[in-house]
Write a protein that holds these residues in place. Structure first.
Motif, PDB file in Angstrom:
ATOM      1  N   CYS A 107     106.743  18.169  31.151  1.00 34.67           N
ATOM      2  CA  CYS A 107     106.943  19.124  30.071  1.00 34.67           C
ATOM      3  C   CYS A 107     108.122  20.042  30.379  1.00 34.67           C
ATOM      4  O   CYS A 107     109.012  20.252  29.544  1.00 34.67           O
ATOM      5  CB  CYS A 107     105.672  19.933  29.847  1.00 34.67           C
ATOM      6  N   ARG A 108     108.148  20.584  31.580  1.00 28.82           N
ATOM      7  CA  ARG A 108     109.200  21.510  31.981  1.00 28.82           C
ATOM      8  C   ARG A 108     110.565  20.812  31.985  1.00 28.82           C
ATOM      9  O   ARG A 108     111.552  21.351  31.471  1.00 28.82           O
ATOM     10  CB  ARG A 108     108.875  22.079  33.358  1.00 28.82           C
ATOM     11  N   SER A 109     110.622  19.609  32.533  1.00 30.10           N
ATOM     12  CA  SER A 109     111.886  18.880  32.609  1.00 30.10           C
ATOM     13  C   SER A 109     112.380  18.473  31.229  1.00 30.10           C
ATOM     14  O   SER A 109     113.586  18.522  30.956  1.00 30.10           O
ATOM     15  CB  SER A 109     111.726  17.641  33.493  1.00 30.10           C
ATOM     16  N   ALA A 110     111.459  18.064  30.364  1.00 26.27           N
ATOM     17  CA  ALA A 110     111.855  17.670  29.003  1.00 26.27           C
ATOM     18  C   ALA A 110     112.437  18.862  28.247  1.00 26.27           C
ATOM     19  O   ALA A 110     113.447  18.733  27.542  1.00 26.27           O
ATOM     20  CB  ALA A 110     110.656  17.100  28.256  1.00 26.27           C
ATOM     21  N   MET A 111     111.825  20.017  28.405  1.00 26.86           N
ATOM     22  CA  MET A 111     112.333  21.208  27.730  1.00 26.86           C
ATOM     23  C   MET A 111     113.692  21.620  28.290  1.00 26.86           C
ATOM     24  O   MET A 111     114.608  21.973  27.536  1.00 26.86           O
ATOM     25  CB  MET A 111     111.320  22.341  27.844  1.00 26.86           C
ATOM     26  N   GLN A 129     125.678  26.761  13.727  1.00 27.72           N
ATOM     27  CA  GLN A 129     125.104  28.064  14.049  1.00 27.72           C
ATOM     28  C   GLN A 129     123.607  27.926  14.268  1.00 27.72           C
ATOM     29  O   GLN A 129     122.931  27.175  13.553  1.00 27.72           O
ATOM     30  CB  GLN A 129     125.357  29.065  12.919  1.00 27.72           C
ATOM     31  N   PHE A 130     123.097  28.656  15.271  1.00 28.18           N
ATOM     32  CA  PHE A 130     121.653  28.737  15.458  1.00 28.18           C
ATOM     33  C   PHE A 130     121.079  29.722  14.441  1.00 28.18           C
ATOM     34  O   PHE A 130     121.765  30.639  13.986  1.00 28.18           O
ATOM     35  CB  PHE A 130     121.317  29.257  16.865  1.00 28.18           C
ATOM     36  N   TYR A 131     119.824  29.510  14.107  1.00 31.31           N
ATOM     37  CA  TYR A 131     119.119  30.542  13.368  1.00 31.31           C
ATOM     38  C   TYR A 131     118.873  31.714  14.318  1.00 31.31           C
ATOM     39  O   TYR A 131     118.853  31.544  15.542  1.00 31.31           O
ATOM     40  CB  TYR A 131     117.790  30.013  12.825  1.00 31.31           C
ATOM     41  N   MET A 132     118.666  32.883  13.772  1.00 27.09           N
ATOM     42  CA  MET A 132     118.492  34.078  14.602  1.00 27.09           C
ATOM     43  C   MET A 132     117.312  33.905  15.577  1.00 27.09           C
ATOM     44  O   MET A 132     116.204  33.577  15.167  1.00 27.09           O
ATOM     45  CB  MET A 132     118.258  35.306  13.706  1.00 27.09           C
ATOM     46  N   GLY A 133     117.573  34.092  16.852  1.00 25.20           N
ATOM     47  CA  GLY A 133     116.532  34.027  17.877  1.00 25.20           C
ATOM     48  C   GLY A 133     116.100  32.623  18.249  1.00 25.20           C
ATOM     49  O   GLY A 133     115.199  32.449  19.077  1.00 25.20           O
ATOM     50  N   GLU A 134     116.736  31.603  17.684  1.00 27.43           N
ATOM     51  CA  GLU A 134     116.291  30.224  17.905  1.00 27.43           C
ATOM     52  C   GLU A 134     116.464  29.789  19.354  1.00 27.43           C
ATOM     53  O   GLU A 134     115.538  29.246  19.974  1.00 27.43           O
ATOM     54  CB  GLU A 134     117.071  29.288  16.984  1.00 27.43           C
ATOM     55  N   HIS A 139     114.163  29.218  25.299  1.00 24.63           N
ATOM     56  CA  HIS A 139     114.098  29.727  26.678  1.00 24.63           C
ATOM     57  C   HIS A 139     112.762  30.425  26.956  1.00 24.63           C
ATOM     58  O   HIS A 139     112.198  30.286  28.045  1.00 24.63           O
ATOM     59  CB  HIS A 139     115.266  30.676  26.943  1.00 24.63           C
ATOM     60  N   ARG A 140     112.240  31.148  25.987  1.00 29.11           N
ATOM     61  CA  ARG A 140     110.936  31.798  26.186  1.00 29.11           C
ATOM     62  C   ARG A 140     109.829  30.755  26.330  1.00 29.11           C
ATOM     63  O   ARG A 140     108.891  30.924  27.119  1.00 29.11           O
ATOM     64  CB  ARG A 140     110.630  32.740  25.020  1.00 29.11           C
ATOM     65  N   SER A 141     109.934  29.682  25.576  1.00 32.28           N
ATOM     66  CA  SER A 141     108.947  28.601  25.668  1.00 32.28           C
ATOM     67  C   SER A 141     108.981  27.965  27.049  1.00 32.28           C
ATOM     68  O   SER A 141     107.937  27.637  27.626  1.00 32.28           O
ATOM     69  CB  SER A 141     109.219  27.552  24.596  1.00 32.28           C
ATOM     70  N   LEU A 142     110.185  27.801  27.590  1.00 33.82           N
ATOM     71  CA  LEU A 142     110.318  27.233  28.928  1.00 33.82           C
ATOM     72  C   LEU A 142     109.663  28.145  29.963  1.00 33.82           C
ATOM     73  O   LEU A 142     108.991  27.668  30.888  1.00 33.82           O
ATOM     74  CB  LEU A 142     111.797  27.018  29.258  1.00 33.82           C
ATOM     75  N   GLU A 143     109.832  29.437  29.807  1.00 33.22           N
ATOM     76  CA  GLU A 143     109.198  30.396  30.726  1.00 33.22           C
ATOM     77  C   GLU A 143     107.670  30.355  30.608  1.00 33.22           C
ATOM     78  O   GLU A 143     106.951  30.564  31.581  1.00 33.22           O
ATOM     79  CB  GLU A 143     109.702  31.808  30.438  1.00 33.22           C
ATOM     80  N   GLU A 144     107.190  30.081  29.430  1.00 38.01           N
ATOM     81  CA  GLU A 144     105.747  30.073  29.183  1.00 38.01           C
ATOM     82  C   GLU A 144     105.049  28.903  29.847  1.00 38.01           C
ATOM     83  O   GLU A 144     103.856  28.981  30.188  1.00 38.01           O
ATOM     84  CB  GLU A 144     105.498  30.028  27.663  1.00 38.01           C
ATOM     85  N   GLN A 158     104.990  21.329  24.066  1.00 43.37           N
ATOM     86  CA  GLN A 158     105.982  20.249  24.074  1.00 43.37           C
ATOM     87  C   GLN A 158     106.246  19.747  22.661  1.00 43.37           C
ATOM     88  O   GLN A 158     107.396  19.509  22.273  1.00 43.37           O
ATOM     89  CB  GLN A 158     105.498  19.091  24.951  1.00 43.37           C
ATOM     90  N   ARG A 159     105.189  19.609  21.874  1.00 42.36           N
ATOM     91  CA  ARG A 159     105.354  19.138  20.494  1.00 42.36           C
ATOM     92  C   ARG A 159     106.134  20.151  19.659  1.00 42.36           C
ATOM     93  O   ARG A 159     107.018  19.787  18.874  1.00 42.36           O
ATOM     94  CB  ARG A 159     103.978  18.868  19.875  1.00 42.36           C
ATOM     95  N   LEU A 160     105.831  21.445  19.863  1.00 43.20           N
ATOM     96  CA  LEU A 160     106.509  22.503  19.113  1.00 43.20           C
ATOM     97  C   LEU A 160     108.009  22.522  19.419  1.00 43.20           C
ATOM     98  O   LEU A 160     108.842  22.533  18.500  1.00 43.20           O
ATOM     99  CB  LEU A 160     105.898  23.861  19.458  1.00 43.20           C
ATOM    100  N   THR A 161     108.369  22.529  20.698  1.00 45.15           N
ATOM    101  CA  THR A 161     109.781  22.601  21.060  1.00 45.15           C
ATOM    102  C   THR A 161     110.512  21.301  20.716  1.00 45.15           C
ATOM    103  O   THR A 161     111.707  21.326  20.387  1.00 45.15           O
ATOM    104  CB  THR A 161     109.941  22.912  22.556  1.00 45.15           C
ATOM    105  N   SER A 162     109.805  20.175  20.782  1.00 44.02           N
ATOM    106  CA  SER A 162     110.417  18.906  20.392  1.00 44.02           C
ATOM    107  C   SER A 162     110.760  18.902  18.907  1.00 44.02           C
ATOM    108  O   SER A 162     111.856  18.484  18.506  1.00 44.02           O
ATOM    109  CB  SER A 162     109.462  17.756  20.723  1.00 44.02           C
TER     110      SER A 162
END
Length: 310
Positions: A107-111, A129-134, A139-144, A158-162
């Motif tokens: 999970c960590r490596s895939a993210m 352009q990224f959406y605001m805060g995207e 990065h916050r998900s990776l920390e989580e 993993q499903r959410l970030t994918s």
């Protein structure tokens, strides 16, 4: 502690293989490779080749294994010496070992791999352009990840970030291609169809490695069912080995003549598929897949750390 376990694969077509009591000789055209038998525990033969019976006799006599696969890396036959049970022992350990630490690393490596792809290949693309805060959310998900203790929690993140990742990729594609997000088969756009072809080839390359390590490909970390372990292990390798090739094709331009989307599925032209295959031959790093699978095997048998180098 177990001894080092090694395997080699012969992939493609038209190789000639012979063996003596000391070595296997693999030749094609004017190329020749000599491999000491003592350095090989498992020989994996993929595709159509000429195999002398000396290869089978010598390897089995010395306690080696031989697996045969068709051109699509689907298993056809498996030969092992009489009375050999170590592969059953490896799979037994695999079934009994908690999967959390392996799932956590996948999970960590895939993210990380997806974030790296976004930052290296997308962030500086003209007009993107990224959406605001995207990006911050990635990065916050990776920390989580490191705080999650249940497989279902890892699977959810993993499903959410994918899903977010593919939506980001979609915004860099030509709207005429109708690629909006990652979809299930049958696909209605050429980008998803290309991704699926690429993932299938990556799956086949990793499946060979899993079989070579005597791991059970059907004991997954997140997924369940046939080939579930392979499906999970290839996640960190998708961005650099497949997504980059497909998206570079998208950015260079895909002609409307190269695909046809009906109400059922999107059909790709041979020209487009061959273009993809040429790119994948350069991008799919079998050595990294080998190291990943070898690392999982060693971690299972020796309780060592499992780290994926994607």
């Amino acid at each position: 502690m177990t001894k080092n376990f090694s395997w080699i694969s012969v992939i493609g077509h038209g190789y000639h293989m012979k063996a003596t009591v000391k070595e296997v000789t693999i030749t094609r055209d004017r190329e020749m490779k000599r491999i000491p038998l003592e350095s090989v525990d498992h020989l994996l033969i993929v595709g159509m080749h000429n195999v002398h019976t000396s290869v089978i006799v010598q390897l089995l006599r010395q306690g080696k294994h031989i697996s045969f696969f068709d051109n699509d890396a689907k298993p056809v036959a498996y030969l092992r010496p009489y009375g050999y049970v170590r592969d059953d022992e490896v799979r037994s350990i695999q079934r009994k070992t908690p999967v959390h630490r392996f799932a956590l690393e996948v999970c960590r490596s895939a993210m990380r791999a997806r974030i790296q792809f976004i930052e290296e290949f997308l962030q500086n693309r003209e007009g993107f352009q990224f959406y605001m805060g995207e990006l911050d959310l990635f990065h916050r998900s990776l920390e989580e990840v490191k705080y999650l203790v249940r497989i279902e929690e890892l699977k959810r993140l993993q499903r959410l970030t994918s899903d977010m990742y593919y939506e980001v990729l979609a915004r860099t594609s030509d709207p005429a291609l109708r690629f909006r997000r990652r979809t299930e088969r049958p696909h209605q756009d050429p980008v998803n169809a290309l991704l699926s072809v690429g993932y299938s080839i990556l799956y086949g390359a990793c499946y060979i490695e899993v079989m070579g390590a005597h791991l059970d490909p059907d004991i997954g970390l997140f997924s369940e069912g046939e080939g579930s372990l392979v499906e999970d292990l290839i996640e960190p390798f998708k961005p650099r080995m497949v997504d980059r090739v497909v998206m570079e094709m998208v950015w260079e331009g895909i002609s409307a003549a190269d695909f046809e989307c009906s109400g059922v599925r999107c059909h790709l032209s041979d020209t487009l598929v061959n273009r993809l295959s040429d790119g994948l031959r350069k991008s799919i790093d079998r050595e990294r897949l080998h190291q990943c699978v070898q690392g999982m095997r060693d971690s299972l048998l020796q309780s060592s750390e499992f780290v994926i180098s994607y």
